[in-house]
Design a protein around this motif. Sequence first.
Motif, PDB file in Angstrom:
ATOM      1  N   MET A 156     -45.992  21.146   7.264  1.00  0.00           N
ATOM      2  CA  MET A 156     -44.933  22.125   7.396  1.00  0.00           C
ATOM      3  C   MET A 156     -44.782  22.859   6.068  1.00  0.00           C
ATOM      4  SD  MET A 156     -41.221  21.694   8.988  1.00  0.00           S
ATOM      5  CE  MET A 156     -40.009  21.273   7.806  1.00  0.00           C
ATOM      6  N   LYS A 157     -44.685  24.194   6.141  1.00  0.00           N
ATOM      7  CA  LYS A 157     -44.558  25.008   4.949  1.00  0.00           C
ATOM      8  C   LYS A 157     -43.096  25.071   4.527  1.00  0.00           C
ATOM      9  CE  LYS A 157     -45.905  29.423   3.064  1.00  0.00           C
ATOM     10  NZ  LYS A 157     -46.603  30.662   3.268  1.00  0.00           N
ATOM     11  N   ARG A 158     -42.852  24.855   3.258  1.00  0.00           N
ATOM     12  CA  ARG A 158     -41.489  24.922   2.725  1.00  0.00           C
ATOM     13  C   ARG A 158     -41.254  26.312   2.153  1.00  0.00           C
ATOM     14  NH1 ARG A 158     -38.751  19.639   1.273  1.00  0.00           N
ATOM     15  NH2 ARG A 158     -37.204  21.136   1.801  1.00  0.00           N
ATOM     16  N   ILE A 159     -40.155  26.906   2.502  1.00  0.00           N
ATOM     17  CA  ILE A 159     -39.790  28.216   1.990  1.00  0.00           C
ATOM     18  C   ILE A 159     -38.662  28.013   0.990  1.00  0.00           C
ATOM     19  CG2 ILE A 159     -38.870  30.489   2.552  1.00  0.00           C
ATOM     20  CD1 ILE A 159     -40.147  30.156   5.320  1.00  0.00           C
ATOM     21  N   VAL A 160     -38.897  28.491  -0.224  1.00  0.00           N
ATOM     22  CA  VAL A 160     -37.913  28.338  -1.286  1.00  0.00           C
ATOM     23  C   VAL A 160     -36.877  29.448  -1.161  1.00  0.00           C
ATOM     24  CG1 VAL A 160     -37.583  28.296  -3.777  1.00  0.00           C
ATOM     25  CG2 VAL A 160     -39.660  27.343  -2.790  1.00  0.00           C
ATOM     26  N   LYS A 161     -35.614  29.071  -1.170  1.00  0.00           N
ATOM     27  CA  LYS A 161     -34.533  30.050  -1.094  1.00  0.00           C
ATOM     28  C   LYS A 161     -34.430  30.763  -2.441  1.00  0.00           C
ATOM     29  CE  LYS A 161     -29.680  30.457   0.114  1.00  0.00           C
ATOM     30  NZ  LYS A 161     -28.485  29.741   0.545  1.00  0.00           N
ATOM     31  N   PRO A 162     -34.496  32.098  -2.451  1.00  0.00           N
ATOM     32  CA  PRO A 162     -34.454  32.824  -3.723  1.00  0.00           C
ATOM     33  C   PRO A 162     -33.065  32.792  -4.356  1.00  0.00           C
ATOM     34  CG  PRO A 162     -34.481  34.370  -1.908  1.00  0.00           C
ATOM     35  CD  PRO A 162     -34.649  32.995  -1.318  1.00  0.00           C
ATOM     36  N   GLU A 163     -33.042  32.889  -5.658  1.00  0.00           N
ATOM     37  CA  GLU A 163     -31.785  32.974  -6.402  1.00  0.00           C
ATOM     38  C   GLU A 163     -31.448  34.446  -6.577  1.00  0.00           C
ATOM     39  OE1 GLU A 163     -29.978  30.420  -8.050  1.00  0.00           O
ATOM     40  OE2 GLU A 163     -31.217  28.822  -7.211  1.00  0.00           O
ATOM     41  N   LEU A 164     -30.450  34.926  -5.876  1.00  0.00           N
ATOM     42  CA  LEU A 164     -30.049  36.331  -5.946  1.00  0.00           C
ATOM     43  C   LEU A 164     -28.576  36.402  -6.345  1.00  0.00           C
ATOM     44  CD1 LEU A 164     -31.758  37.530  -2.645  1.00  0.00           C
ATOM     45  CD2 LEU A 164     -32.619  37.803  -4.962  1.00  0.00           C
ATOM     46  N   PRO A 165     -28.303  36.531  -7.628  1.00  0.00           N
ATOM     47  CA  PRO A 165     -26.904  36.478  -8.082  1.00  0.00           C
ATOM     48  C   PRO A 165     -26.028  37.613  -7.534  1.00  0.00           C
ATOM     49  CG  PRO A 165     -28.367  37.119  -9.878  1.00  0.00           C
ATOM     50  CD  PRO A 165     -29.236  36.733  -8.714  1.00  0.00           C
ATOM     51  N   ASP A 166     -26.605  38.774  -7.229  1.00  0.00           N
ATOM     52  CA  ASP A 166     -25.810  39.898  -6.737  1.00  0.00           C
ATOM     53  C   ASP A 166     -25.740  39.960  -5.216  1.00  0.00           C
ATOM     54  OD1 ASP A 166     -25.312  40.724  -9.323  1.00  0.00           O
ATOM     55  OD2 ASP A 166     -27.061  42.036  -9.382  1.00  0.00           O
ATOM     56  N   ALA A 167     -26.411  39.037  -4.542  1.00  0.00           N
ATOM     57  CA  ALA A 167     -26.428  39.061  -3.083  1.00  0.00           C
ATOM     58  C   ALA A 167     -25.088  38.585  -2.528  1.00  0.00           C
ATOM     59  CB  ALA A 167     -27.545  38.170  -2.557  1.00  0.00           C
ATOM     60  N   LYS A 168     -24.735  39.136  -1.375  1.00  0.00           N
ATOM     61  CA  LYS A 168     -23.536  38.648  -0.701  1.00  0.00           C
ATOM     62  C   LYS A 168     -23.878  38.372   0.751  1.00  0.00           C
ATOM     63  CE  LYS A 168     -21.235  42.823   0.891  1.00  0.00           C
ATOM     64  NZ  LYS A 168     -19.986  43.549   0.913  1.00  0.00           N
ATOM     65  N   VAL A 169     -23.203  37.419   1.312  1.00  0.00           N
ATOM     66  CA  VAL A 169     -23.427  37.042   2.706  1.00  0.00           C
ATOM     67  C   VAL A 169     -22.721  38.065   3.585  1.00  0.00           C
ATOM     68  CG1 VAL A 169     -23.003  35.264   4.440  1.00  0.00           C
ATOM     69  CG2 VAL A 169     -23.608  34.613   2.116  1.00  0.00           C
ATOM     70  N   LEU A 170     -23.439  38.572   4.578  1.00  0.00           N
ATOM     71  CA  LEU A 170     -22.861  39.534   5.509  1.00  0.00           C
ATOM     72  C   LEU A 170     -22.620  38.874   6.850  1.00  0.00           C
ATOM     73  CD1 LEU A 170     -25.137  42.645   4.862  1.00  0.00           C
ATOM     74  CD2 LEU A 170     -22.870  42.220   3.946  1.00  0.00           C
ATOM     75  N   SER A 171     -21.500  39.197   7.438  1.00  0.00           N
ATOM     76  CA  SER A 171     -21.235  38.719   8.794  1.00  0.00           C
ATOM     77  C   SER A 171     -22.071  39.565   9.743  1.00  0.00           C
ATOM     78  CB  SER A 171     -19.747  38.881   9.123  1.00  0.00           C
ATOM     79  OG  SER A 171     -19.445  40.255   9.303  1.00  0.00           O
ATOM     80  N   PRO A 172     -22.235  39.121  10.983  1.00  0.00           N
ATOM     81  CA  PRO A 172     -22.981  39.944  11.943  1.00  0.00           C
ATOM     82  C   PRO A 172     -22.395  41.347  12.096  1.00  0.00           C
ATOM     83  CG  PRO A 172     -22.749  37.731  12.803  1.00  0.00           C
ATOM     84  CD  PRO A 172     -21.901  37.806  11.550  1.00  0.00           C
ATOM     85  N   LEU A 173     -21.074  41.475  12.067  1.00  0.00           N
ATOM     86  CA  LEU A 173     -20.457  42.799  12.195  1.00  0.00           C
ATOM     87  C   LEU A 173     -20.763  43.676  10.987  1.00  0.00           C
ATOM     88  CD1 LEU A 173     -16.974  41.912  13.704  1.00  0.00           C
ATOM     89  CD2 LEU A 173     -18.899  43.032  14.835  1.00  0.00           C
ATOM     90  N   GLU A 174     -20.747  43.095   9.795  1.00  0.00           N
ATOM     91  CA  GLU A 174     -21.076  43.864   8.591  1.00  0.00           C
ATOM     92  C   GLU A 174     -22.539  44.291   8.612  1.00  0.00           C
ATOM     93  OE1 GLU A 174     -18.190  42.012   5.164  1.00  0.00           O
ATOM     94  OE2 GLU A 174     -19.843  40.781   5.904  1.00  0.00           O
ATOM     95  N   LEU A 175     -23.408  43.383   8.989  1.00  0.00           N
ATOM     96  CA  LEU A 175     -24.833  43.695   9.036  1.00  0.00           C
ATOM     97  C   LEU A 175     -25.124  44.745  10.106  1.00  0.00           C
ATOM     98  CD1 LEU A 175     -27.602  43.065   7.898  1.00  0.00           C
ATOM     99  CD2 LEU A 175     -27.785  41.193   9.526  1.00  0.00           C
ATOM    100  N   ASN A 176     -24.366  44.723  11.191  1.00  0.00           N
ATOM    101  CA  ASN A 176     -24.587  45.643  12.297  1.00  0.00           C
ATOM    102  C   ASN A 176     -24.320  47.098  11.924  1.00  0.00           C
ATOM    103  OD1 ASN A 176     -25.301  46.065  15.024  1.00  0.00           O
ATOM    104  ND2 ASN A 176     -23.150  46.303  15.554  1.00  0.00           N
TER     105      ASN A 176
END
Length: 53
Positions: free
Chosen positions: A1-21
């Motif tokens: 199984m391939k492991r995907i490393v989660k990137p470190e993005l200090p300026d990223a913010k989590v978007l809700s489905p409505l925000e992303l839409n």
Amino acid sequence: MKRIVKPELPDAKVLSPLELNKYRFSDKHTVLTPDQLEKLAASDADVEESKPQ
């Protein structure tokens, strides 16, 4: 199984489905780059600043 490393993005913010839409992309498959996301965030911030309070 391939492991995907989660990137470190200090300026990223989590978007809700409505925000992303609210972001519209062309019907073609679009590869989102950090530069494109930065431009979208900047344009979104400009719209928020120009709204009357």
